[in-house]
Design a protein around this motif. Structure first.
Motif, PDB file in Angstrom:
ATOM      1  N   ILE A   1       0.853  -1.193   0.000  1.00 45.50           N
ATOM      2  CA  ILE A   1       0.000   0.000   0.000  1.00 45.50           C
ATOM      3  C   ILE A   1       0.887   1.241   0.000  1.00 45.50           C
ATOM      4  O   ILE A   1       1.707   1.417   0.912  1.00 45.50           O
TER       5      ILE A   1
ATOM      6  N   GLY B   1       0.729   4.467   3.198  1.00 46.03           N
ATOM      7  CA  GLY B   1      -0.028   3.738   4.223  1.00 46.03           C
ATOM      8  C   GLY B   1       0.153   4.275   5.630  1.00 46.03           C
ATOM      9  O   GLY B   1      -0.204   3.599   6.602  1.00 46.03           O
TER      10      GLY B   1
ATOM     11  N   GLY C   1      -5.081   5.129   3.397  1.00 41.80           N
ATOM     12  CA  GLY C   1      -4.045   4.098   3.276  1.00 41.80           C
ATOM     13  C   GLY C   1      -3.769   3.401   4.593  1.00 41.80           C
ATOM     14  O   GLY C   1      -3.617   2.170   4.648  1.00 41.80           O
TER      15      GLY C   1
ATOM     16  N   ILE D   1       3.928  -1.182   3.677  1.00 42.57           N
ATOM     17  CA  ILE D   1       3.515   0.171   3.307  1.00 42.57           C
ATOM     18  C   ILE D   1       4.722   0.923   2.753  1.00 42.57           C
ATOM     19  O   ILE D   1       5.834   0.807   3.261  1.00 42.57           O
TER      20      ILE D   1
ATOM     21  N   ASN E   1      -2.346   4.184  -3.421  1.00 43.57           N
ATOM     22  CA  ASN E   1      -3.228   5.065  -2.650  1.00 43.57           C
ATOM     23  C   ASN E   1      -2.654   6.473  -2.498  1.00 43.57           C
ATOM     24  O   ASN E   1      -3.415   7.440  -2.420  1.00 43.57           O
TER      25      ASN E   1
END
Ligand SMILES: NC(=O)c1ccc[n+]([C@@H]2O[C@H](COP(=O)([O-])OP(=O)(O)OC[C@H]3O[C@@H](n4cnc5c(N)ncnc54)[C@H](OP(=O)(O)O)[C@@H]3O)[C@@H](O)[C@H]2O)c1
Length: 221
Positions: free
Chosen positions: A6, A9, A14, A30, A74
């Motif tokens: 992600i 994040g 996120g 992340i 994201n």
């Protein structure tokens, strides 16, 4: 157990996506600009600036050889102060395009070997309804243009990567109470993240190449 990457994040949508996937027992990575400041986020925090080629290459290098089952692009910015149709900060507009439009493409390309080797991988791009060409609202030109353009990126990726078994979705998270969405927004970030996760979990090659709302409905490009 899937490996879920992600970008951005460490806060907002996120962070809530990272929590949901970690709680569901998945391995979460992340990609964040300052890993040292992401101690509260679940999973493994690796340095990533999606707007920077070298940073994306180093991020991909640190994931070398690992499967990536789900990539969620994201990270995003709302763009410069001055981004009306009559008065534009052009450097800020370019920066917005670099992060919101080129960022997801840069990260997806860099992680292609990881996505391919995972088999039936999925790539989600957190876009915005504000980029829909069906909407004629005139404010936030840089942000809207960057999300319209990333929708086209998502559509092109879907067509190109179907042969690799990789499914792609562009997603609208709703209007969400984050730093970006502000305190008056409709949705708690947990609620948006839950909806997005459900859409991503259900994504397959049969449904690749669509623009989804967080509630599972389709949106017009
Ligand atoms: N909130 C809404 O109502 C809404 C509506 C439609 C779409 N969206 C989209 O949803 C996504 C998440 O938004 P949000 O509301 O959660 O925003 P947010 O709270 O402002 O968080 C943005 C995240 O993106 C990261 N980021 C920004 N630029 C980056 C870069 N160059 N490299 C790596 N990470 C970067 C930020 O990291 P730092 O902490 O380092 O800044 C932060 O983690 C965005 O793509 C946004 O456009 C949001």
């Amino acid at each position: 157990m899937a490996t879920v990457v992600i970008t951005g994040g460490n806060r907002g949508i996120g962070l809530h996506l990272a929590r949901l996937y970690a709680d569901a027992g998945h391995e979460v990575v992340i990609g964040v600009r300052r890993p040292e400041a992401a101690a509260d986020a679940p999973g493994e925090a690796l340095a990533l600036d999606v707007g920077d080629d070298a940073s994306v290459a180093a991020f991909a290098g640190s994931l070398n050889g690992r499967n990536v089952d789900i990539l969620i692009n994201n990270a995003g910015v709302s763009g410069p102060e001055r981004q009306s149709a009559r008065d534009t900060d052009f450097a800020g507009f370019l920066d917005t395009l670099n992060i919101n439009t080129l960022g997801p493409l840069r990260v997806t390309q860099a992680l292609l070997p990881n996505l391919r080797q995972a088999g039936n991988a999925k790539v989600a791009i957190v876009s915005s309804r504000m980029g829909s060409l069906a909407s004629t609202e005139p404010d936030m030109v840089a942000y809207r243009a960057s999300k319209a353009a990333v929708n086209k990126v998502a559509q092109c990726l879907a067509t190109n990567l179907a042969a690799d078994g990789i499914a792609i979705a562009a997603l609208h998270p709703g209007w969400v109470r984050t730093d970006m969405g502000g305190p008056s927004a409709d949705l708690a970030p947990e609620e948006s993240a839950r909806g997005l996760k459900e859409v991503i979990d259900g994504l397959s090659l049969a449904t690749t190449g669509h623009f989804w709302n967080y509630d599972g409905g389709f949106l017009p490009w």
